[in-house]
Write a protein that holds these residues in place. Structure first.
Motif, PDB file in Angstrom:
ATOM      1  N   ASP A  81       1.659   3.855  -3.085  1.00 25.76           N
ATOM      2  CA  ASP A  81       1.190   3.380  -1.786  1.00 25.76           C
ATOM      3  C   ASP A  81       1.186   1.854  -1.705  1.00 25.76           C
ATOM      4  O   ASP A  81       0.753   1.281  -0.701  1.00 25.76           O
ATOM      5  CB  ASP A  81      -0.211   3.935  -1.473  1.00 25.76           C
ATOM      6  N   SER A  82       1.667   1.191  -2.745  1.00 23.42           N
ATOM      7  CA  SER A  82       1.772  -0.273  -2.816  1.00 23.42           C
ATOM      8  C   SER A  82       0.423  -0.976  -2.777  1.00 23.42           C
ATOM      9  O   SER A  82       0.352  -2.185  -2.553  1.00 23.42           O
ATOM     10  CB  SER A  82       2.670  -0.818  -1.682  1.00 23.42           C
ATOM     11  N   CYS A  83      -0.655  -0.254  -3.026  1.00 23.82           N
ATOM     12  CA  CYS A  83      -2.000  -0.836  -2.976  1.00 23.82           C
ATOM     13  C   CYS A  83      -2.511  -1.266  -4.342  1.00 23.82           C
ATOM     14  O   CYS A  83      -3.489  -2.021  -4.429  1.00 23.82           O
ATOM     15  CB  CYS A  83      -2.983   0.161  -2.363  1.00 23.82           C
ATOM     16  N   GLN A  84      -1.876  -0.774  -5.407  1.00 23.06           N
ATOM     17  CA  GLN A  84      -2.317  -1.114  -6.750  1.00 23.06           C
ATOM     18  C   GLN A  84      -1.126  -1.487  -7.626  1.00 23.06           C
ATOM     19  O   GLN A  84       0.022  -1.098  -7.346  1.00 23.06           O
ATOM     20  CB  GLN A  84      -3.077   0.055  -7.381  1.00 23.06           C
ATOM     21  N   LEU A  85      -1.437  -2.204  -8.693  1.00 20.04           N
ATOM     22  CA  LEU A  85      -0.432  -2.629  -9.647  1.00 20.04           C
ATOM     23  C   LEU A  85      -1.002  -2.440 -11.039  1.00 20.04           C
ATOM     24  O   LEU A  85      -2.192  -2.689 -11.275  1.00 20.04           O
ATOM     25  CB  LEU A  85      -0.111  -4.105  -9.408  1.00 20.04           C
ATOM     26  N   VAL A  86      -0.177  -1.970 -11.974  1.00 19.11           N
ATOM     27  CA  VAL A  86      -0.611  -1.865 -13.364  1.00 19.11           C
ATOM     28  C   VAL A  86       0.225  -2.822 -14.194  1.00 19.11           C
ATOM     29  O   VAL A  86       1.424  -3.021 -13.918  1.00 19.11           O
ATOM     30  CB  VAL A  86      -0.501  -0.420 -13.903  1.00 19.11           C
ATOM     31  N   SER A  87      -0.411  -3.447 -15.183  1.00 19.98           N
ATOM     32  CA  SER A  87       0.280  -4.416 -16.034  1.00 19.98           C
ATOM     33  C   SER A  87       0.104  -4.052 -17.501  1.00 19.98           C
ATOM     34  O   SER A  87      -0.939  -3.546 -17.913  1.00 19.98           O
ATOM     35  CB  SER A  87      -0.251  -5.831 -15.766  1.00 19.98           C
ATOM     36  N   ILE A  99      -4.533  -4.817  -4.995  1.00 23.57           N
ATOM     37  CA  ILE A  99      -3.724  -5.873  -4.384  1.00 23.57           C
ATOM     38  C   ILE A  99      -4.494  -6.581  -3.262  1.00 23.57           C
ATOM     39  O   ILE A  99      -4.418  -7.804  -3.118  1.00 23.57           O
ATOM     40  CB  ILE A  99      -2.397  -5.315  -3.860  1.00 23.57           C
ATOM     41  N   ALA A 100      -5.260  -5.840  -2.484  1.00 20.20           N
ATOM     42  CA  ALA A 100      -5.979  -6.429  -1.347  1.00 20.20           C
ATOM     43  C   ALA A 100      -7.021  -7.446  -1.796  1.00 20.20           C
ATOM     44  O   ALA A 100      -7.224  -8.485  -1.150  1.00 20.20           O
ATOM     45  CB  ALA A 100      -6.634  -5.342  -0.513  1.00 20.20           C
ATOM     46  N   THR A 101      -7.686  -7.171  -2.933  1.00 21.73           N
ATOM     47  CA  THR A 101      -8.760  -8.059  -3.396  1.00 21.73           C
ATOM     48  C   THR A 101      -8.339  -8.953  -4.562  1.00 21.73           C
ATOM     49  O   THR A 101      -9.101  -9.847  -4.948  1.00 21.73           O
ATOM     50  CB  THR A 101      -9.973  -7.232  -3.836  1.00 21.73           C
ATOM     51  N   ALA A 102      -7.142  -8.694  -5.122  1.00 22.25           N
ATOM     52  CA  ALA A 102      -6.643  -9.422  -6.300  1.00 22.25           C
ATOM     53  C   ALA A 102      -7.573  -9.262  -7.502  1.00 22.25           C
ATOM     54  O   ALA A 102      -7.621 -10.117  -8.391  1.00 22.25           O
ATOM     55  CB  ALA A 102      -6.433 -10.906  -5.980  1.00 22.25           C
ATOM     56  N   ALA A 103      -8.327  -8.160  -7.534  1.00 25.16           N
ATOM     57  CA  ALA A 103      -9.294  -7.928  -8.610  1.00 25.16           C
ATOM     58  C   ALA A 103      -8.776  -6.891  -9.601  1.00 25.16           C
ATOM     59  O   ALA A 103      -8.108  -5.926  -9.226  1.00 25.16           O
ATOM     60  CB  ALA A 103     -10.616  -7.448  -8.030  1.00 25.16           C
ATOM     61  N   CYS A 104      -9.112  -7.093 -10.882  1.00 27.60           N
ATOM     62  CA  CYS A 104      -8.861  -6.072 -11.897  1.00 27.60           C
ATOM     63  C   CYS A 104      -9.951  -5.013 -11.775  1.00 27.60           C
ATOM     64  O   CYS A 104     -11.142  -5.323 -11.900  1.00 27.60           O
ATOM     65  CB  CYS A 104      -8.872  -6.685 -13.285  1.00 27.60           C
TER      66      CYS A 104
END
Length: 313
Positions: A81-87, A99-104
């Motif tokens: 849904d392009s709302c989260q990213l995993v690294s 992604i919206a809050t730039a928070a882990c």
């Protein structure tokens, strides 16, 4: 081979003619991975500078930065849904980002060595990761817990991924093998490889093939259900690094980085090298193709530190 992915673009004899659109500056270390969001709005890049940067996929404008890893980052993956990213990081953890809050929002711990690669399943409720500890791990996104460890390889796991239905997990390794693991039966159902270390691998969009880069200067397309190599692409250089490869939008071409600092594009079916793109000043490890536009993103190593966007002109 037309079943891999149909396309409406250009005849087989035409070159795609990608040109440099813009160069993105800001990372202070080697670029290790670039990934377009499934919605097509964003490009994410990660680096050994421990940072993830978000860019507009349209014009390359900086959209934000994600910070929190203690060591360099090797790979990133978007939720569907392009709302989260995993690294995935050399600090032996994975981090989940809003992604919206730039928070882990979550940190996944359990690997015993560098985490090198990662991917979401189709529902984005499970993450798979691969590590220098020679394992792949499945993680429950909701709880942050490891739910399964796959001990399938004898060297670094260089790529992981799910097929389109998320019934199968693909793992590749420097040990020269790629395994297809059936989640439903908890069994490896297909294994292939020809000896050379596998730098990177991924499912085709229809889930019937695996595109695998190997450290013998070749990229191979495998019909994994037959454990048979059906296409080989040559012309680039890949002997030492884990070089990404991808299918371009529409699936008509294969694109790869190269250790000679260039980007190479082949016609999927004819295997003909149709374009070489120059512009980076160091090894191009990572490339990624936009989900629905003819845009390629690429990233250069330590002497370059840039992300470049290429568009068909």
């Amino acid at each position: 081979m037309s079943g891999i992915l149909e396309t409406k673009h250009m005849s087989q004899d035409q070159s795609p003619n990608f040109g440099l659109f813009t160069t993105l500056y800001g990372h202070k270390g080697a670029i290790s991975s670039v990934k377009f969001s499934p919605c097509g709005q964003y490009l994410a890049s990660c680096s050994y500078d421990k940072l993830i940067k978000l860019w507009s996929a349209d014009d390359g404008q900086r959209e934000g930065s994600l910070s929190g890893h203690r060591k360099g980052i090797s790979d990133i993956a978007w939720s569907h849904d392009s709302c989260q990213l995993v690294s995935a990081s050399d600090d032996k953890t994975l981090k989940l980002w809003n992604i919206a809050t730039a928070a882990c929002v979550k940190t996944f711990k359990g690997h015993q060595n560098f985490v090198f690669c990662t991917a979401f399943n189709a529902k984005s409720n499970v993450i798979i990761s691969g590590s220098d500890d020679e394992t792949a791990k499945m993680w429950d996104v909701r709880t942050g817990k490891c739910v399964r460890t796959l001990n399938l390889h004898a060297d670094r796991v260089t790529a992981v991924g799910f097929d389109i239905l998320s019934n199968f997990i693909m793992t590749s390794s420097l040990d020269g093998f790629c395994h297809i693991y059936d989640i439903r039966t908890s069994q490896v159902v297909y294994t292939f490889g020809e000896g050379a270390a596998i730098s990177y691998a991924k499912f085709s969009r229809n889930g019937k093939y695996i595109l695998a880069s190997t450290q013998d200067d070749t990229i191979k397309l495998w019909d994994f259900s037959k454990s048979m190599c059906v296409k080989v692409y040559k012309g680039h250089t890949n002997k030492s690094y884990s070089i990404f490869a991808d299918f371009t939008t529409g699936g008509k071409y294969v694109v790869s980085g190269s250790e000679d600092k260039n980007i190479y594009v082949w016609h999927l079916n004819s295997k003909k090298l149709v374009q070489t793109m120059e512009g980076h000043s160091d090894v191009v490890v990572c490339v990624d193709c936009h989900p629905d536009q003819n845009i390629i993103a690429s990233g250069g190593l330590e002497q370059d530190k840039t992300v470049k966007l290429w568009k068909i002109s």
